[in-house]
Design an enzyme around this catalytic site. Structure first.
Site, PDB file in Angstrom:
ATOM      1  N   GLU A  36       0.862  -1.178   0.000  1.00 35.72           N
ATOM      2  CA  GLU A  36       0.000   0.000   0.000  1.00 35.72           C
ATOM      3  C   GLU A  36       0.904   1.236   0.000  1.00 35.72           C
ATOM      4  O   GLU A  36       1.803   1.333   0.841  1.00 35.72           O
ATOM      5  CB  GLU A  36      -0.900   0.005   1.226  1.00 35.72           C
ATOM      6  N   ARG A 261       4.993 -12.842   9.773  1.00 31.92           N
ATOM      7  CA  ARG A 261       5.718 -11.625   9.435  1.00 31.92           C
ATOM      8  C   ARG A 261       7.010 -11.543  10.248  1.00 31.92           C
ATOM      9  O   ARG A 261       7.179 -12.235  11.256  1.00 31.92           O
ATOM     10  CB  ARG A 261       4.857 -10.393   9.681  1.00 31.92           C
ATOM     11  N   LYS A 271       3.592   0.792   9.979  1.00 30.15           N
ATOM     12  CA  LYS A 271       3.778   2.029   9.222  1.00 30.15           C
ATOM     13  C   LYS A 271       3.070   3.196   9.900  1.00 30.15           C
ATOM     14  O   LYS A 271       3.536   4.340   9.829  1.00 30.15           O
ATOM     15  CB  LYS A 271       3.282   1.850   7.790  1.00 30.15           C
TER      16      LYS A 271
END
Length: 560
Positions: A36, A261, A271
């Protein structure tokens, strides 16, 4: 990871792919990396990049770079450009396969219409708060929307009017009609489209309805004929919705596979949290060398090879865990040890005047950049003169036993130069040592005594006449706790920010060979650590070097 191909080792994902190739579900491998564009990539994304590109490469397949640009309020062209630069820096190439979710907005809208026609989607007038209240809990089923049974024709009309901008933000949504009693909350009539009157970085004001990530992502994969949609573990509970949408539309159906992850100690990987640090001034920007962003690590002096090797060592698993940052540092030191030229730099200079060395004399020593490491190391000429700088910590006026550096009457070796003996100590009015006087042995040129005597101490040094002044930036962990989120009730992760994460050293003295150092070029400052010129602030006549990492490797010691 293979240095030639970048392929990943066998793991549970490659096992699934092997099974698909054997049973004929797929006859090829096509992956994608779908960031994104709402922030810079960080070290956690490197794992996904290496996994997607590396896996496809291992099978002779392809990987797309696709930006999931479905939220115009958080996305910027700056992020799109930085992400592409980071992927290229890591060594991967998507060739001509660069896509955006916004490429498919018209197709996604048509798919929404198709779902309505099939009775599998409806326009809902509930507000965001009402949606939350009727969703239910893990133990209680949700409540059907009063708009759930709207006629198809009415839903089609409302959806078209949503597209035309007739309604304000939040007034209506398009929802999937699945099961409000499903044990999986993601299947309780999830929102597929919401109204957002905001300009998009690619489509401008063409659209005022935008697809939700879960809806857009599976359709993007399907349109691009992705075979294996490799996601992080938090999307495991979203996979039933991924499958439901594709099955409901009867379109090409990729396989979603989830992996754990990458999490690092002393680091945050959100983020949103990283953006907070930038906006609130805790760091200088996304590329601050203390940040775990790939641009920040690159600016600090990390190499793409070290990051890829680290990702390979960590491996692929289905269980979330936190990796000790010292493992990453160990891998980085191993990589820099092979690449970084050895040079001399004095961080806290103390002047030494060699009184029996002629004042007008200069000479140079040819010194290898990789002493003792390589048979044919490149060399540089290091100048020597009557006045030199040594580290202040390399002198003690009243040293303890086994202090093998410089002291009154003590003899030491200047690396690659001469033996010197301290003959006098000069102090200022406060009693602080400001200068040393010394004598040298002219028969010890190159650091070897003609009579065979040996000294225990060897010091690095810089000729005062030729030294380059520089600013050095020494970095520590940005957080004081291994888990930055470990705070008392009511606390905030920013409470654990390390106030000493950056130490600026001004007035350091470097050997003159560093005048032509290029941005990102790695050097080992002898006895000090690994450094590189700062690509933003370092300029001729105003040198700035970042310390990439110190020389101490605690991880290697732990393994022993």
């Amino acid at each position: 990871m293979s240095e030639e191909t970048g392929a990943v080792r066998s793991n549970f994902i490659t096992d699934i792919i092997d099974e698909h190739l054997e049973n004929g579900r797929f006859d090829r491998v096509h992956t994608r990396f779908p960031p994104e564009p709402n922030g810079y990539l960080h070290i956690g994304h490197a794992k996904s990049i290496c996994l997607n590109f590396g896996t496809a490469e291992q099978y002779g397949g392809l990987t797309n770079l696709r930006f999931d640009d479905t939220n115009p309020t958080t996305e910027e062209v700056e992020y799109v450009e930085s992400i592409q630069a980071d992927i290229r820096w890591l060594g991967f190439d998507w060739e001509d396969r660069l896509y955006f979710a916004s490429d498919y907005f018209e197709a996604m809208y048509d798919y929404g219409v198709a779902l309505i026609r099939r009775g599998k989607a409806y326009v809902c007038d509930l507000s965001a708060e009402e949606l939350r209240q009727t969703r239910g809990t893990l133990t209680e089923p949700g409540q059907n929307s009063p708009y759930r049974d709207r006629p198809v024709a009415e839903n089609l009309d409302l959806f078209e009017r949503m597209k035309q901008g007739e309604f304000p933000d939040g007034a209506k949504t398009l929802r999937a009609r699945i099961d409000m009693a499903s044990p999986n909350l993601n299947m309780r009539d999830p929102v597929l489209y919401r109204i957002v009157h905001a300009s998009h970085h690619r489509t401008g004001d063409d659209w005022c309805i935008y697809p939700m990530y879960d809806y857009a992502h599976c359709l993007e994969d399907s349109i691009e004929k992705i075979t294996h949609s490799i996601c992080t573990l938090e999307f495991e509970d979203h996979r039933p919705l991924y499958d439901w949408i594709l099955d409901a539309l009867e379109v090409f159906h990729p396989q979603q596979i989830e992996f754990a992850r990458l999490n690092l100690s002393y680091t945050v990987m959100s983020k949103r949290k990283l953006l907070q640090l930038v906006r609130e001034g805790f760091v200088s920007g996304w590329d601050d060398p203390r940040m775990p962003t790939l641009s920040g690590m690159r600016r600090r002096g990390y190499t793409p090879e070290a990051i890829r090797e680290f990702v390979d060592i960590v491996g692929v698993s289905k269980a979330n865990s936190i990796v000790d940052v010292e493992l990453l540092e160990h891998v980085l030191r191993d990589d820099l040890n092979e690449k970084a030229r050895r040079v001399m730099a004095v961080l806290d200079p103390l002047r030494v005047v060699i009184e029996n060395y002629p004042a007008d004399q200069e000479e140079s020593f040819e010194v290898p950049y990789f002493p003792g490491d390589r048979a044919e190391s490149p060399t540089r000429m290091v100048p020597f003169s009557r006045e030199i700088y040594i580290e202040r910590s390399d002198f003690m006026e009243d040293p303890p036993k086994k202090f093998f550096r410089l002291a009154p009457g003590a003899e030491v070796r200047l690396m690659n130069a001469y033996y010197i003996t301290c003959t006098d100590v000069i102090k200022d009015e406060r009693g602080q040592v400001v200068e040393l006087r010394a004598s040298y042995d002219p028969d010890s040129r190159g650091g070897m005594s003609s009579d065979g005597r040996k000294v225990r101490g060897t010091l690095h040094w810089v000729s005062a006449r030729h030294a380059l002044a520089a600013e050095l930036r020494l970095y520590d962990y940005l957080f004081t706790q291994p888990n930055p989120y470990d705070v008392p009730e009511g606390g905030d992760f920013k409470d654990n920010i390390n106030p000493d994460s950056l130490q600026v050293v001004r007035g350091a003295m470097l050997e003159p060979s560093l005048s032509g150092a290029e941005a990102y070029q790695p050097f080992q400052f002898m006895r000090q650590g690994y450094f590189c010129p700062d690509p933003v602030d370092s300029k001729p006549g105003a040198l700035v070097f970042n310390r990439t990492i110190s020389l101490v490797d605690t991880w290697a010691k732990l393994q022993k």
